[in-house]
Motif scaffolding. Structure first.
Motif, PDB file in Angstrom:
ATOM      1  N   VAL A  22     114.704  28.282 -14.785  1.00 50.54           N
ATOM      2  CA  VAL A  22     113.310  28.263 -14.337  1.00 50.54           C
ATOM      3  C   VAL A  22     112.972  29.631 -13.759  1.00 50.54           C
ATOM      4  O   VAL A  22     113.671  30.126 -12.878  1.00 50.54           O
ATOM      5  CB  VAL A  22     113.080  27.168 -13.272  1.00 50.54           C
ATOM      6  N   SER A  23     111.897  30.237 -14.270  1.00 50.40           N
ATOM      7  CA  SER A  23     111.395  31.512 -13.754  1.00 50.40           C
ATOM      8  C   SER A  23     109.947  31.306 -13.340  1.00 50.40           C
ATOM      9  O   SER A  23     109.122  30.909 -14.154  1.00 50.40           O
ATOM     10  CB  SER A  23     111.453  32.598 -14.820  1.00 50.40           C
ATOM     11  N   THR A  24     109.660  31.572 -12.063  1.00 44.06           N
ATOM     12  CA  THR A  24     108.311  31.413 -11.537  1.00 44.06           C
ATOM     13  C   THR A  24     107.807  32.782 -11.096  1.00 44.06           C
ATOM     14  O   THR A  24     108.458  33.461 -10.320  1.00 44.06           O
ATOM     15  CB  THR A  24     108.311  30.444 -10.339  1.00 44.06           C
ATOM     16  N   HIS A  25     106.643  33.170 -11.606  1.00 42.80           N
ATOM     17  CA  HIS A  25     106.023  34.457 -11.262  1.00 42.80           C
ATOM     18  C   HIS A  25     104.684  34.168 -10.590  1.00 42.80           C
ATOM     19  O   HIS A  25     103.889  33.376 -11.088  1.00 42.80           O
ATOM     20  CB  HIS A  25     105.817  35.316 -12.510  1.00 42.80           C
TER      21      HIS A  25
ATOM     22  N   THR B 291     106.751  36.878  -4.882  1.00 40.49           N
ATOM     23  CA  THR B 291     106.301  37.133  -6.251  1.00 40.49           C
ATOM     24  C   THR B 291     107.134  36.419  -7.303  1.00 40.49           C
ATOM     25  O   THR B 291     106.655  36.198  -8.410  1.00 40.49           O
ATOM     26  CB  THR B 291     106.311  38.638  -6.562  1.00 40.49           C
ATOM     27  N   ASP B 292     108.363  36.064  -6.995  1.00 41.51           N
ATOM     28  CA  ASP B 292     109.238  35.413  -7.980  1.00 41.51           C
ATOM     29  C   ASP B 292     110.076  34.330  -7.319  1.00 41.51           C
ATOM     30  O   ASP B 292     110.557  34.509  -6.197  1.00 41.51           O
ATOM     31  CB  ASP B 292     110.192  36.430  -8.624  1.00 41.51           C
ATOM     32  N   ILE B 293     110.251  33.239  -8.023  1.00 39.80           N
ATOM     33  CA  ILE B 293     111.196  32.188  -7.642  1.00 39.80           C
ATOM     34  C   ILE B 293     111.959  31.833  -8.911  1.00 39.80           C
ATOM     35  O   ILE B 293     111.362  31.386  -9.883  1.00 39.80           O
ATOM     36  CB  ILE B 293     110.481  30.938  -7.078  1.00 39.80           C
ATOM     37  N   ASN B 294     113.261  32.066  -8.902  1.00 42.93           N
ATOM     38  CA  ASN B 294     114.087  31.803 -10.082  1.00 42.93           C
ATOM     39  C   ASN B 294     115.199  30.836  -9.727  1.00 42.93           C
ATOM     40  O   ASN B 294     115.723  30.855  -8.611  1.00 42.93           O
ATOM     41  CB  ASN B 294     114.676  33.098 -10.636  1.00 42.93           C
ATOM     42  N   ALA B 295     115.575  30.001 -10.692  1.00 37.72           N
ATOM     43  CA  ALA B 295     116.632  29.025 -10.436  1.00 37.72           C
ATOM     44  C   ALA B 295     117.226  28.530 -11.744  1.00 37.72           C
ATOM     45  O   ALA B 295     116.619  28.667 -12.810  1.00 37.72           O
ATOM     46  CB  ALA B 295     116.080  27.842  -9.651  1.00 37.72           C
ATOM     47  N   THR B 296     118.428  27.994 -11.648  1.00 34.02           N
ATOM     48  CA  THR B 296     119.003  27.209 -12.744  1.00 34.02           C
ATOM     49  C   THR B 296     119.153  25.789 -12.230  1.00 34.02           C
ATOM     50  O   THR B 296     119.566  25.570 -11.096  1.00 34.02           O
ATOM     51  CB  THR B 296     120.381  27.757 -13.189  1.00 34.02           C
ATOM     52  N   VAL B 297     118.820  24.853 -13.063  1.00 33.34           N
ATOM     53  CA  VAL B 297     118.840  23.444 -12.671  1.00 33.34           C
ATOM     54  C   VAL B 297     119.744  22.679 -13.629  1.00 33.34           C
ATOM     55  O   VAL B 297     119.595  22.785 -14.843  1.00 33.34           O
ATOM     56  CB  VAL B 297     117.417  22.847 -12.709  1.00 33.34           C
ATOM     57  N   GLY B 298     120.679  21.930 -13.091  1.00 34.28           N
ATOM     58  CA  GLY B 298     121.518  21.063 -13.918  1.00 34.28           C
ATOM     59  C   GLY B 298     122.822  21.658 -14.383  1.00 34.28           C
ATOM     60  O   GLY B 298     123.720  20.936 -14.790  1.00 34.28           O
ATOM     61  N   SER B 299     122.953  22.975 -14.361  1.00 39.49           N
ATOM     62  CA  SER B 299     124.189  23.622 -14.801  1.00 39.49           C
ATOM     63  C   SER B 299     124.182  25.052 -14.294  1.00 39.49           C
ATOM     64  O   SER B 299     123.130  25.674 -14.177  1.00 39.49           O
ATOM     65  CB  SER B 299     124.296  23.608 -16.326  1.00 39.49           C
TER      66      SER B 299
END
Length: 162
Positions: free
Chosen positions: A96-99, A76-84
């Motif tokens: 990035v928050s993916t629902h 149901t969710d994929i969350n991440a920080t990209v670049g820092s």
């Protein structure tokens, strides 16, 4: 006496040219700063768009690779920080928050909570669909107080048949 007038006129001309050249230099520097800000803003937005497309594809691949019937769980969710690691304080990087929401016949989505069932699953339409919402947040790095500046959010919504 004529020589003094020539020297005075030369001095006035030199001062006028210096003021004129200084004004042109200030204008060029101001224009250059605006171009750098616009380029940085456009770059950040393009990166957010590309990240949203990438995470949409990642969500689709993750859902298709997950066997809901075996595991009994839905992604149901994929969350991440990209670049820092901390984009909020440095201004570098993206959050990035993916629902993911599931839509389908009851038998297709039993393992998923917070799902929507199609109105008439008895019609033989057993397709499973997902709605993928991707939110990419970033900060304007040109701000003097990056930690206190507001987040800029890019949102992308996709409906995908599985």
């Amino acid at each position: 006496m004529i020589r003094n007038h020539r020297e005075a006129f030369s001095l006035i001309t030199a001062i006028f040219l210096i003021v004129l050249m200084s004004s042109i230099a200030i204008y060029v520097m101001s224009l250059s700063g605006k171009i750098v800000k616009e380029t940085t803003t456009q770059y950040n937005k393009e990166q957010a768009i590309l990240l949203a497309k990438s995470y949409t594809e990642l969500a689709i691949m993750t859902v298709t690779a997950n066997d809901r019937n075996t595991t009994g769980q839905c992604i149901t969710d994929i969350n991440a920080t990209v670049g820092s690691n901390d984009p909020g304080n440095t201004g570098e990087g993206y959050k990035v928050s993916t629902h993911i929401a599931y839509i389908g016949a009851d038998g297709d989505i039993q393992a998923c909570k917070d799902t929507s069932e199609l109105d008439n699953p008895s019609t033989g339409n057993n397709e499973l669909n997902i709605i993928v919402d991707v939110y990419v947040e970033y900060k304007d790095i040109i701000q003097s107080n990056i930690a206190g500046s507001p987040w800029i959010t890019y949102h992308r919504r996709t409906l995908q048949k599985i």
